[in-house]
Motif scaffolding. Structure first.
Motif, short mmCIF file in Angstrom:
data_model
loop_
_atom_site.label_atom_id
_atom_site.label_comp_id
_atom_site.label_asym_id
_atom_site.label_seq_id
_atom_site.Cartn_x
_atom_site.Cartn_y
_atom_site.Cartn_z
N ASN A 422 0.79 11.86 -1.51
CA ASN A 422 -0.30 11.39 -2.59
C ASN A 422 -0.56 11.26 -4.31
O ASN A 422 -1.86 10.06 -3.61
CB ASN A 422 -1.03 12.84 -2.72
CG ASN A 422 -2.64 13.36 -3.18
OD1 ASN A 422 -3.13 12.71 -2.45
ND2 ASN A 422 -2.57 14.00 -4.33
N LYS A 423 0.24 11.17 -3.79
CA LYS A 423 0.94 10.37 -5.69
C LYS A 423 0.62 9.01 -5.48
O LYS A 423 -1.04 8.44 -6.72
CB LYS A 423 1.86 10.50 -6.59
CG LYS A 423 1.60 10.41 -8.00
CD LYS A 423 2.48 10.60 -8.92
CE LYS A 423 2.72 9.76 -10.32
NZ LYS A 423 4.05 10.76 -11.06
N ARG A 424 1.60 8.48 -4.71
CA ARG A 424 1.65 6.98 -4.15
C ARG A 424 -0.52 6.67 -3.99
O ARG A 424 -0.68 5.54 -4.15
CB ARG A 424 2.11 6.62 -4.02
CG ARG A 424 1.99 4.94 -3.41
CD ARG A 424 3.12 4.68 -4.62
NE ARG A 424 4.41 4.95 -4.83
CZ ARG A 424 5.16 4.83 -5.63
NH1 ARG A 424 4.90 3.52 -6.62
NH2 ARG A 424 6.14 4.98 -5.61
N LEU A 428 -3.43 3.79 -5.82
CA LEU A 428 -3.87 2.13 -5.06
C LEU A 428 -5.32 2.65 -4.96
O LEU A 428 -6.40 1.55 -4.46
CB LEU A 428 -3.23 2.49 -3.60
CG LEU A 428 -1.72 2.56 -2.77
CD1 LEU A 428 -1.29 2.10 -1.74
CD2 LEU A 428 -1.46 1.07 -4.16
N MET A 429 -6.00 3.59 -4.84
CA MET A 429 -7.01 4.26 -4.72
C MET A 429 -8.02 3.55 -5.87
O MET A 429 -9.89 3.05 -5.91
CB MET A 429 -8.14 4.79 -4.04
CG MET A 429 -7.32 5.44 -2.58
SD MET A 429 -8.72 4.58 -1.50
CE MET A 429 -10.01 5.98 -1.88
N GLU A 430 -7.24 4.01 -7.01
CA GLU A 430 -7.89 3.92 -8.76
C GLU A 430 -7.42 1.70 -8.64
O GLU A 430 -8.45 1.96 -9.40
CB GLU A 430 -7.34 4.55 -9.25
CG GLU A 430 -7.28 5.92 -9.05
CD GLU A 430 -6.33 6.11 -10.36
OE1 GLU A 430 -6.01 5.82 -10.53
OE2 GLU A 430 -7.01 7.73 -10.43
N ASN A 431 -6.83 1.07 -8.22
CA ASN A 431 -7.44 -0.08 -8.15
C ASN A 431 -8.14 -0.82 -7.36
O ASN A 431 -8.19 -0.88 -6.28
CB ASN A 431 -5.67 -0.55 -7.43
CG ASN A 431 -5.15 -2.46 -8.15
OD1 ASN A 431 -6.60 -3.33 -7.93
ND2 ASN A 431 -3.87 -2.54 -7.97
N VAL A 438 -6.74 0.34 1.50
CA VAL A 438 -6.86 1.98 2.16
C VAL A 438 -7.61 1.92 2.43
O VAL A 438 -7.44 3.54 3.84
CB VAL A 438 -6.41 1.74 0.64
CG1 VAL A 438 -5.96 3.81 0.91
CG2 VAL A 438 -5.08 1.22 -0.34
N GLU A 439 -8.62 2.22 2.43
CA GLU A 439 -10.41 2.79 2.95
C GLU A 439 -10.24 2.28 4.41
O GLU A 439 -10.27 3.32 5.56
CB GLU A 439 -11.11 2.53 2.06
CG GLU A 439 -12.06 3.01 0.80
CD GLU A 439 -12.90 2.47 0.41
OE1 GLU A 439 -13.29 1.71 0.93
OE2 GLU A 439 -13.34 3.80 -0.96
#
Length: 617
Positions: A422-424, A428-431, A438-439
């Motif tokens: 989840n941390k990874r 990726l979602m914040e980038n 990712v979506e």
């Protein structure tokens, strides 16, 4: 006034003293001289302390003096301990026995540790110094008798050492009695506890007693390894026990994947012997052979020797497709059977629940039950961080994207399951540059994210075992081998299910699929045997195999159907679309990433089942 004069005289004296060593100091004023004197004298005052700390020679000398004083104050027990330890380090049995005799004469207290040290020295001398064998045996048994007479309970190491002494004397019976009675000392036996008796009986060709030792080991849960099985095989060969040779070949097949050179030599000796030509059965029912092969998931039938007459033995190689270079026979792909796989999965789950938050892993198990359509699991972190240990390196979504797409194309448009922490995922979602990709994965049901504080290894390993599918990772999972069902079992599963990968020049993806055959002793329905020999090199193409055939064997089996050959070449538990190209190692994704008509792809009719998206923790 007197005080001032006294101070001046003191300063003057210091100044004149310093002037003797440093003439230029006489030009200084009294106050300057005082300062200079302080600067010079201070280091001199500290010097003796610093020298003692910084000079190794002085430290060693001081330590030696302290040791002499300590020795002078030692108790007889402490002195005995010190001198015996010195003997142990130098393997000096003669001096150790002299120390022991003196200790007994002087009623010096001898501890369990002292007795074990003495027994170890006796055992070592028997094996390494033939000239001391008689002395070591005589005193070894005497030392053990005194140990038990004093009421000191021997541990497993004590018993194993005395058993080795007994075996060296040729007394396998006493060595066996020691091993059998180890339980009365409330200690669990180990393989080394039984080895002296087993090897003693095997070397003396006392086959029945050797089999008796093996049976007792089995009863207490001690598993044999290659040296023990090879010894039992050898005594069976020497005694011409064909049925026992057959039994131990299969035990080797189960316990050892590739045999060592010494074991291979024993196998060759049997098949080249006259006794081997006398064993065998003619007229075996082909249906029974087929059932045996299918029941055992390929690779062996277990119905006994097939055919009669002499055997042909040669050393050869096996090509990438699993075809023997000696006889042209296709080697089998042997997987773990369903019952073992089920136990394997439960053991992983049990270990994971112990180490993970139970609710989290149980939730994953429940989700996996509802989404059991995946044919490949991907260790997302392993792929994303592959070769990223450089200055600008980081999690590579491009590498993970290539792996996901290639698996999608190979499987007839079926998405793999990527396990990612989840941390990874949050990173990726914040980038903005990776968020869209990712979506897309999330919408296609590609991702399952493990919760904070979890170890994602348990999740992808359990998923691959539970779904009987491929696992894409370069992680050799050495952490798990010793906690699960044994290294041989785990290696067998990895051989059939793990897909390795590499990115050539950082862009061209290459998969190394599981081999099309198993590196294991194989018995075919035709009666032939193929035995892989552990290589002295890491190159699989250089591995030697024993190819053992019997010209009469094919005619000895009645009407073996073609279905048996199919079962021999199956890829049990491997998804069909991957099995078709399972020996193909290269996949040039970097050069043709968008090609969806991959040559290794098998088309699948019908629409892919819709799945609810995996939960995001």
């Amino acid at each position: 006034m007197k005080l001032k004069i006294r101070c001046r005289l003191m300063i003057s004296n210091e100044s004149s003293t310093l002037s003797d060593s440093h003439p230029h100091d006489t030009l200084q004023s009294p106050s300057q001289a005082a300062v200079s004197a302080a600067r010079r004298v201070a280091p001199l005052r500290r010097w003796p302390v610093t020298a003692a700390m910084d000079t190794p020679m002085r430290s060693k000398a001081a330590a030696a003096v302290a040791m002499k004083k300590k020795k002078g104050k030692q108790t007889p027990e402490a002195k005995f301990q010190f001198e015996l330890n010195s003997c142990s380090k130098s393997k000096d049995l003669t001096t150790a026995i002299s120390l022991y005799d003196d200790a007994v004469s002087n009623n010096t207290r001898i501890t369990h540790h002292h007795f074990n040290t003495l027994l170890y020295l006796c055992s070592h001398a028997v094996a390494a110094e033939p000239s001391l064998k008689t002395l070591a045996l005589e005193h070894g048994f005497r030392i053990f008798d005194r140990m038990t007479a004093l009421g000191i309970t021997p541990n497993e190491a004590s018993i194993a050492t005395v058993a080795r002494l007994a075996a060296a004397k040729g007394d396998g019976g006493y060595a066996f009695e020691l091993a059998k009675n180890v339980g009365k000392y409330n200690v669990a036996p180990r393989l080394r506890t039984y080895d002296p008796a087993l090897f003693c009986f095997c070397e003396s060709l006392d086959d029945d007693r050797a089999y008796e030792v093996e049976e007792h080991m089995k009863g207490v849960g001690v598993c044999l390894e290659e040296p023990e099985l090879a010894a039992l095989l050898k005594v069976s060969v020497k005694r011409g026990r064909g049925e026992k040779v057959y039994e131990y070949l299969h035990k080797l097949r189960s316990a050892v994947r590739c045999v060592g050179e010494s074991t291979a030599a024993v196998i060759e000796e049997w098949f080249r012997s006259g006794e081997a030509g006398k064993v065998g059965e003619v007229g075996l029912d082909g249906g029974r052979v087929k059932e045996g092969v299918l029941r055992n998931v390929g690779g062996w039938h277990g119905l006994g020797w097939v055919g009669n007459g002499d055997w042909v033995v040669c050393r050869t190689g096996v090509d990438g497709d699993g075809v023997c270079g000696g006889c042209g026979e296709q080697l089998a792909c042997v997987d773990i059977d369903d019952e073992e796989m089920e136990k394997f999965g439960k053991s992983i789950a049990a270990l994971a629940v112990e180490r993970e938050v139970k609710a989290n892993f149980s939730e994953f198990q429940g989700w996996l039950e509802k989404h059991a359509h995946y044919e490949a699991i991907v260790d997302g972190a392993n792929v994303g961080l592959y070769q990223q240990n450089f200055a600008d390196g980081g999690f590579s979504t491009h590498q993970l994207h290539d792996v996901v797409n290639e698996l999608y194309n190979r499987s007839g448009k079926k998405w793999p399951l990527v396990i990612l922490h989840n941390k990874r995922l949050r990173g990726l979602m914040e980038n903005p540059s990776t968020r869209k990709l990712v979506e897309e994965w999330m919408n296609n049901g590609v991702l399952y994210t493990t919760p904070n504080g979890s170890n994602d290894d348990w999740y992808w390993l359990y998923a691959a075992v539970k779904l009987r599918c491929l696992l894409v990772t370069n992680d050799e999972m050495r952490d798990h081998i010793f906690e699960l069902l044994g290294s041989n079992f785990f290696n067998q599963w990895k051989e059939r299910h793990q897909v390795h990968y590499t990115f050539v020049k950082g862009k061209n993806l290459k998969f190394q699929m599981p081999p099309s055959y198993s590196l294991i002793i194989q018995e075919s329905e035709k009666g032939s045997w193929h035995v892989p020999i552990a290589p002295g090199t890491s190159y699989e193409s250089l591995r030697s195999w024993l190819c053992i055939t019997r010209p009469s064997a094919p005619d000895a089996v009645d009407s073996v159907s073609n279905a048996v050959q199919t079962s021999q070449n199956n890829h049990s538990h491997i998804p069909h679309v991957f099995a078709n190209g399972i020996h193909s190692l290269d996949s040039q994704v970097g050069e043709n990433n968008n090609n969806e008509n991959n040559n290794n792809t098998t088309s699948v009719t019908g629409k892919r089942k819709e799945r609810s998206p995996p939960p995001l923790s």
